[in-house]
Design a protein around this motif. Sequence first.
Motif, PDB file in Angstrom:
ATOM      1  N   GLU A   1     -11.885  -2.699  -2.165  1.00  0.00           N
ATOM      2  CA  GLU A   1     -10.975  -3.583  -3.447  1.00  0.00           C
ATOM      3  C   GLU A   1      -9.761  -3.550  -2.792  1.00  0.00           C
ATOM      4  O   GLU A   1      -8.909  -2.357  -2.788  1.00  0.00           O
ATOM      5  CB  GLU A   1     -11.368  -3.508  -4.473  1.00  0.00           C
ATOM      6  N   ALA A   2      -9.370  -4.654  -3.396  1.00  0.00           N
ATOM      7  CA  ALA A   2      -7.471  -4.918  -3.486  1.00  0.00           C
ATOM      8  C   ALA A   2      -6.638  -5.321  -4.816  1.00  0.00           C
ATOM      9  O   ALA A   2      -7.629  -6.769  -5.295  1.00  0.00           O
ATOM     10  CB  ALA A   2      -7.235  -5.518  -2.508  1.00  0.00           C
ATOM     11  N   VAL A   3      -5.490  -5.305  -4.810  1.00  0.00           N
ATOM     12  CA  VAL A   3      -4.676  -5.741  -6.153  1.00  0.00           C
ATOM     13  C   VAL A   3      -3.639  -6.845  -5.990  1.00  0.00           C
ATOM     14  O   VAL A   3      -2.541  -5.583  -5.288  1.00  0.00           O
ATOM     15  CB  VAL A   3      -4.779  -4.711  -7.237  1.00  0.00           C
ATOM     16  N   VAL A   4      -3.808  -7.944  -6.330  1.00  0.00           N
ATOM     17  CA  VAL A   4      -2.752  -8.517  -5.819  1.00  0.00           C
ATOM     18  C   VAL A   4      -1.714  -8.501  -6.805  1.00  0.00           C
ATOM     19  O   VAL A   4      -1.937  -9.013  -8.197  1.00  0.00           O
ATOM     20  CB  VAL A   4      -3.475 -10.321  -5.382  1.00  0.00           C
ATOM     21  N   THR A   5      -0.251  -8.501  -6.467  1.00  0.00           N
ATOM     22  CA  THR A   5       0.537  -8.467  -7.883  1.00  0.00           C
ATOM     23  C   THR A   5       1.419  -9.626  -7.844  1.00  0.00           C
ATOM     24  O   THR A   5       1.788  -9.609  -6.596  1.00  0.00           O
ATOM     25  CB  THR A   5       1.251  -7.122  -7.906  1.00  0.00           C
TER      26      THR A   5
ATOM     27  N   SER B   1       2.633  -9.244 -12.635  1.00  0.00           N
ATOM     28  CA  SER B   1       0.396 -10.054 -13.320  1.00  0.00           C
ATOM     29  C   SER B   1      -0.287  -8.986 -11.778  1.00  0.00           C
ATOM     30  O   SER B   1      -0.065  -9.338 -11.042  1.00  0.00           O
ATOM     31  CB  SER B   1      -0.075 -11.334 -13.233  1.00  0.00           C
ATOM     32  N   LYS B   2      -1.215  -8.665 -12.031  1.00  0.00           N
ATOM     33  CA  LYS B   2      -2.231  -7.966 -11.250  1.00  0.00           C
ATOM     34  C   LYS B   2      -3.750  -8.778 -11.463  1.00  0.00           C
ATOM     35  O   LYS B   2      -4.212  -9.578 -12.126  1.00  0.00           O
ATOM     36  CB  LYS B   2      -3.100  -6.314 -11.842  1.00  0.00           C
ATOM     37  N   LYS B   3      -4.091  -9.133  -9.999  1.00  0.00           N
ATOM     38  CA  LYS B   3      -5.426 -10.529  -9.782  1.00  0.00           C
ATOM     39  C   LYS B   3      -5.659  -9.052  -8.209  1.00  0.00           C
ATOM     40  O   LYS B   3      -5.638  -8.754  -7.674  1.00  0.00           O
ATOM     41  CB  LYS B   3      -5.463 -10.923  -9.444  1.00  0.00           C
ATOM     42  N   LYS B   4      -7.615  -9.083  -8.920  1.00  0.00           N
ATOM     43  CA  LYS B   4      -8.643  -8.139  -7.755  1.00  0.00           C
ATOM     44  C   LYS B   4      -8.515  -9.110  -7.294  1.00  0.00           C
ATOM     45  O   LYS B   4      -9.083 -10.125  -7.386  1.00  0.00           O
ATOM     46  CB  LYS B   4      -9.218  -7.278  -8.368  1.00  0.00           C
TER      47      LYS B   4
ATOM     48  N   LYS C   1       0.872  -8.004   2.495  1.00  0.00           N
ATOM     49  CA  LYS C   1       2.684  -6.976   2.621  1.00  0.00           C
ATOM     50  C   LYS C   1       2.078  -5.629   1.481  1.00  0.00           C
ATOM     51  O   LYS C   1       1.555  -5.697   0.587  1.00  0.00           O
ATOM     52  CB  LYS C   1       3.977  -7.345   2.439  1.00  0.00           C
ATOM     53  N   ASN C   2       1.791  -4.466   2.291  1.00  0.00           N
ATOM     54  CA  ASN C   2       1.271  -3.665   0.869  1.00  0.00           C
ATOM     55  C   ASN C   2       2.651  -3.284  -0.002  1.00  0.00           C
ATOM     56  O   ASN C   2       3.610  -2.904   0.028  1.00  0.00           O
ATOM     57  CB  ASN C   2       1.499  -2.662   2.087  1.00  0.00           C
ATOM     58  N   LEU C   3       1.609  -2.623  -1.484  1.00  0.00           N
ATOM     59  CA  LEU C   3       2.846  -2.250  -2.591  1.00  0.00           C
ATOM     60  C   LEU C   3       3.190  -1.071  -2.574  1.00  0.00           C
ATOM     61  O   LEU C   3       1.435  -0.179  -2.806  1.00  0.00           O
ATOM     62  CB  LEU C   3       2.434  -3.194  -3.661  1.00  0.00           C
ATOM     63  N   THR C   4       3.646  -0.249  -2.377  1.00  0.00           N
ATOM     64  CA  THR C   4       3.469   1.331  -2.912  1.00  0.00           C
ATOM     65  C   THR C   4       3.766   1.053  -4.168  1.00  0.00           C
ATOM     66  O   THR C   4       4.047   1.447  -5.186  1.00  0.00           O
ATOM     67  CB  THR C   4       4.980   2.415  -2.599  1.00  0.00           C
ATOM     68  N   SER C   5       2.721   2.033  -4.816  1.00  0.00           N
ATOM     69  CA  SER C   5       1.886   1.988  -6.606  1.00  0.00           C
ATOM     70  C   SER C   5       2.285   3.861  -6.387  1.00  0.00           C
ATOM     71  O   SER C   5       1.956   4.800  -5.561  1.00  0.00           O
ATOM     72  CB  SER C   5       0.578   1.853  -6.979  1.00  0.00           C
ATOM     73  N   LEU C   6       2.163   4.163  -7.326  1.00  0.00           N
ATOM     74  CA  LEU C   6       1.878   6.113  -7.674  1.00  0.00           C
ATOM     75  C   LEU C   6       0.662   5.986  -8.372  1.00  0.00           C
ATOM     76  O   LEU C   6       0.221   5.452  -9.071  1.00  0.00           O
ATOM     77  CB  LEU C   6       3.214   6.202  -8.777  1.00  0.00           C
TER      78      LEU C   6
ATOM     79  N   GLY D   1       3.538  -8.063  -3.074  1.00  0.00           N
ATOM     80  CA  GLY D   1       2.326  -6.810  -3.022  1.00  0.00           C
ATOM     81  C   GLY D   1       1.120  -6.954  -2.681  1.00  0.00           C
ATOM     82  O   GLY D   1       1.005  -7.714  -4.190  1.00  0.00           O
ATOM     83  N   THR D   2       0.716  -5.705  -1.999  1.00  0.00           N
ATOM     84  CA  THR D   2      -0.973  -5.682  -2.375  1.00  0.00           C
ATOM     85  C   THR D   2      -1.657  -4.646  -2.618  1.00  0.00           C
ATOM     86  O   THR D   2      -0.575  -3.930  -1.403  1.00  0.00           O
ATOM     87  CB  THR D   2      -1.763  -6.656  -1.560  1.00  0.00           C
ATOM     88  N   MET D   3      -1.874  -4.167  -3.613  1.00  0.00           N
ATOM     89  CA  MET D   3      -2.422  -2.304  -3.505  1.00  0.00           C
ATOM     90  C   MET D   3      -3.425  -2.288  -2.182  1.00  0.00           C
ATOM     91  O   MET D   3      -4.819  -2.913  -3.009  1.00  0.00           O
ATOM     92  CB  MET D   3      -2.194  -1.594  -5.015  1.00  0.00           C
TER      93      MET D   3
END
Length: 283
Positions: free
Chosen positions: A58-62, A85-88, A4-9, A70-72
């Motif tokens: 590339e994506a960042v899974v939180t 916590s973030k993992k690429k 699922k998509n994560l909204t980021s600023l 979610g995933t950015m």
Amino acid sequence: MNEKNLTSLSGYVLLLIALILLGVSAYGFFLRAFWLGGLSFFVSMVLMSGLAVINPKEAVVTTFFGDYTGTMKQTGLRWVNPLYSKKKISLRARNLNGQTLKVNDKMGNPIEIAAVVVWQVADSAKALFEVDDYTLFVQIQSEAAVRHLASTCAYDSIEDEDAPVTLRDSTGQINILLERELNERLERAGVDVLEARISHLAYAPEIAGAMLQRQQATAVVSARKQIVEGAVGMVEMALARLAEKGVVHLDEERKAAMVSNLLVVLCGEKSVSPVVNAGTLYN
């Protein structure tokens, strides 16, 4: 678990605020206003801990205390909750050059086979949370798929004449079957197979010599069959033309002799040396 998509600023404004707060912190310590300097430094560090640089493909899974949030996937400098916590994870296409495997085909013959697989992560959540190590999972499942495919198909049509698909003669269909089976096996890990091809296919060394002789013998028999069919057609045409033109009238015995001579000339491996008959037709 699905991605699922994560909204980021956008992180540029927050990075600027964090740098300003660092300046305020330094100024506060200079004035010995330790409360101001400490508070500004703490807020600045909190803002910076939420920054993440995301490159193309590339994506960042939180996660938040063990829960998937979610995933950015937005590229650039992004900012999310600092407590996450973030993992690429890379979304680029990758090559898997499979090792050469020794397998028995459908007919029980030992063969050597290898495949090249092009794959990429399609669902980051499944790749990280459904399997322990998705790269190792792809490698092992690819090997299992190649072994299964090789064991259900004959090496070539010589071994199984009624087989609709063989490893050597049906390369396109074999690649399609391999790609389909890999997608079914790797769906659990959120991996999408873009292309799968057989890169190496041969008989095992212990039977390679015998199979080569068999293939050569089959080729010789096939060539001889085609030569004989052509020679018979030429003899039939010759007899028909002679009878049509009335050049010579031959009885059955002489026709048989002529057919025998023509077949020897047409089917022989070496050039023949003709013998000229200077007597009558029957001597």
